[in-house]
Design an enzyme around this catalytic site. Structure first.
Site, PDB file in Angstrom:
ATOM      1  N   THR A  14       0.905  -1.273  -0.175  1.00  0.00           N
ATOM      2  CA  THR A  14      -0.324   0.367   0.187  1.00  0.00           C
ATOM      3  C   THR A  14       0.783   1.432   0.341  1.00  0.00           C
ATOM      4  O   THR A  14       0.650   2.590  -0.967  1.00  0.00           O
ATOM      5  CB  THR A  14      -0.777   0.122   1.193  1.00  0.00           C
ATOM      6  OG1 THR A  14      -1.479  -1.475   1.133  1.00  0.00           O
ATOM      7  CG2 THR A  14      -1.761   0.875   1.431  1.00  0.00           C
ATOM      8  N   ASP A  58       1.208  -6.550  -5.055  1.00  0.00           N
ATOM      9  CA  ASP A  58       0.704  -6.564  -3.452  1.00  0.00           C
ATOM     10  C   ASP A  58       1.536  -7.995  -2.829  1.00  0.00           C
ATOM     11  O   ASP A  58       0.931  -9.052  -3.158  1.00  0.00           O
ATOM     12  CB  ASP A  58      -0.922  -6.764  -3.826  1.00  0.00           C
ATOM     13  CG  ASP A  58      -1.874  -6.708  -2.881  1.00  0.00           C
ATOM     14  OD1 ASP A  58      -2.141  -7.379  -1.803  1.00  0.00           O
ATOM     15  OD2 ASP A  58      -2.420  -5.625  -2.963  1.00  0.00           O
ATOM     16  N   CYS A 281      -5.390 -18.068  20.393  1.00  0.00           N
ATOM     17  CA  CYS A 281      -5.355 -17.482  20.714  1.00  0.00           C
ATOM     18  C   CYS A 281      -4.691 -16.209  20.925  1.00  0.00           C
ATOM     19  O   CYS A 281      -3.354 -16.611  20.365  1.00  0.00           O
ATOM     20  CB  CYS A 281      -5.445 -17.557  22.795  1.00  0.00           C
ATOM     21  SG  CYS A 281      -7.309 -18.472  23.600  1.00  0.00           S
TER      22      CYS A 281
END
Length: 348
Positions: A14, A58, A281
């Site tokens: 980006t 990308d 987790c």
């Protein structure tokens, strides 16, 4: 002192994208576009060179072949530069950082990976600050020893510098997009850059870099979820050519206690497939003997990943199999940190 010599490896992402005038979607652009939008870089008074992926990619297209290219770019130029900055898309940044940490054995110079949530040409871009700060960290040296302050692969994003193989992307929207849930920040960035000297790796700077470029992608991941049935699980476990599996379990490393589940995992391990237990987790890790469910799973021969991230687990497995180790040798290496990627002592 001589000007710091920094090499930028621009992979895309980006930070260097521009908006297509027709579709309005973002697409990768070249390095000159990026640097034209950050004139403040000249104020750093560093000697900066660059290597550019052609075409820029990308990060969703990032793959182990690209990791090898990045590692080679660093290894081939290692003696000529004081530090390295890798510009990269955010989606797979933590995977790349983890892979590089294993591939660049004996690393004693900074490899700082950064990018942005908004393109560099946007008015509110975070890319300018991230790039400048990454360059400053790559150039920073200990005033007492003259050695690099950072001597590892790290991710710099907004207000924090994180150990690369301890990081994961936590937000698609916030500028502070990355987090290391089981290891402290290497530095906090505000008006100044404040390093946590106790958290930073301190490898021997006299040992030569020992890069390993080969990765074996004969690995996969399986996420446990309520409703996973025996037919589906056995189909996944019997995937042809698979050497290793990262099993993403519940809580502290728990899985179903049903006999069909335990038998399926045990049979897979007995076939010589390495199975690594990693918790779903974001905080904490695998404590195999805390509950019966985890104890039964450990008894099948599954290896505990302790507090390793999923990104580090999958890339570490690729790296170890890439060394042509036997399954038993891979299991032993998975149980111990090789690049600061996990804290075993906290779980024993």
């Amino acid at each position: 002192m001589a000007k710091p010599r920094i090499l930028i490896v621009y992979t895309g992402g980006t930070i260097g994208m521009i908006e297509d005038p027709v579709t309005k979607s973002l697409k990768p652009f070249d390095f000159s576009h990026l640097m034209d939008n950050v004139p403040k870089v000249k104020m750093l008074d560093y000697h900066i060179d660059n290597i550019q992926f052609n075409p820029p990619i990308d990060s969703s297209d990032m793959n182990p072949g690209h990791w090898m290219d990045i590692a080679r770019s660093i290894a081939c130029n290692y003696d000529d530069y004081d530090g390295f900055v890798v510009l990269h898309g955010t989606d797979t940044m933590a995977y790349t950082a983890s892979a590089l940490s294993f591939m660049l054995a004996n690393l004693s110079k900074p490899v700082i990976i950064t990018g942005s949530q908004l393109p560099i040409g946007e008015v509110r871009t975070d890319g300018e600050e991230n790039l400048i700060t990454a360059l400053q960290i790559a150039a920073d040296r200990d005033p007492n020893t003259g050695k690099p302050t950072v001597r590892e692969v790290a991710i710099l994003f907004e207000n924090y510098l994180w150990r690369g193989n301890r990081s994961t992307k936590r937000s698609a929207d916030n500028f502070n997009a990355f987090k290391s849930n089981n290891y402290p920040a290497l530095a906090k960035i505000g008006l100044g850059i404040h390093f946590d000297r106790d958290a930073l790796a301190r490898p021997d700077t006299n040992r030569p870099l020992n890069p390993r470029f080969h990765l074996d992608t004969s690995v996969m991941a399986i996420d446990l979820f309520p409703g996973l049935n025996e037919t589906v699980l056995r189909h996944l476990l019997s995937t042809p050519g698979i050497k290793g599996i990262v099993l993403r379990t519940y809580g502290t490393g728990n899985g179903p206690t049903a006999q069909w589940f335990i038998n399926a995992i045990r049979e897979t391990v007995e076939r010589g497939v390495v199975v690594l237990n990693v918790t779903q987790c974001v905080n904490g890790g695998v404590r195999a003997n805390r509950y019966l469910a985890g104890d039964l799973l450990a008894a099948t021969g599954v290896v505990s990943g302790y507090d390793i991230t999923f990104e580090a687990a999958i890339t570490k497995m690729m790296f170890l199999f890439g060394l042509d180790l036997t399954p038993d040798e891979v299991r032993k290496c998975l149980e111990q940190p090789i690049a600061g990627e996990m804290t075993v002592a906290s779980f024993l």
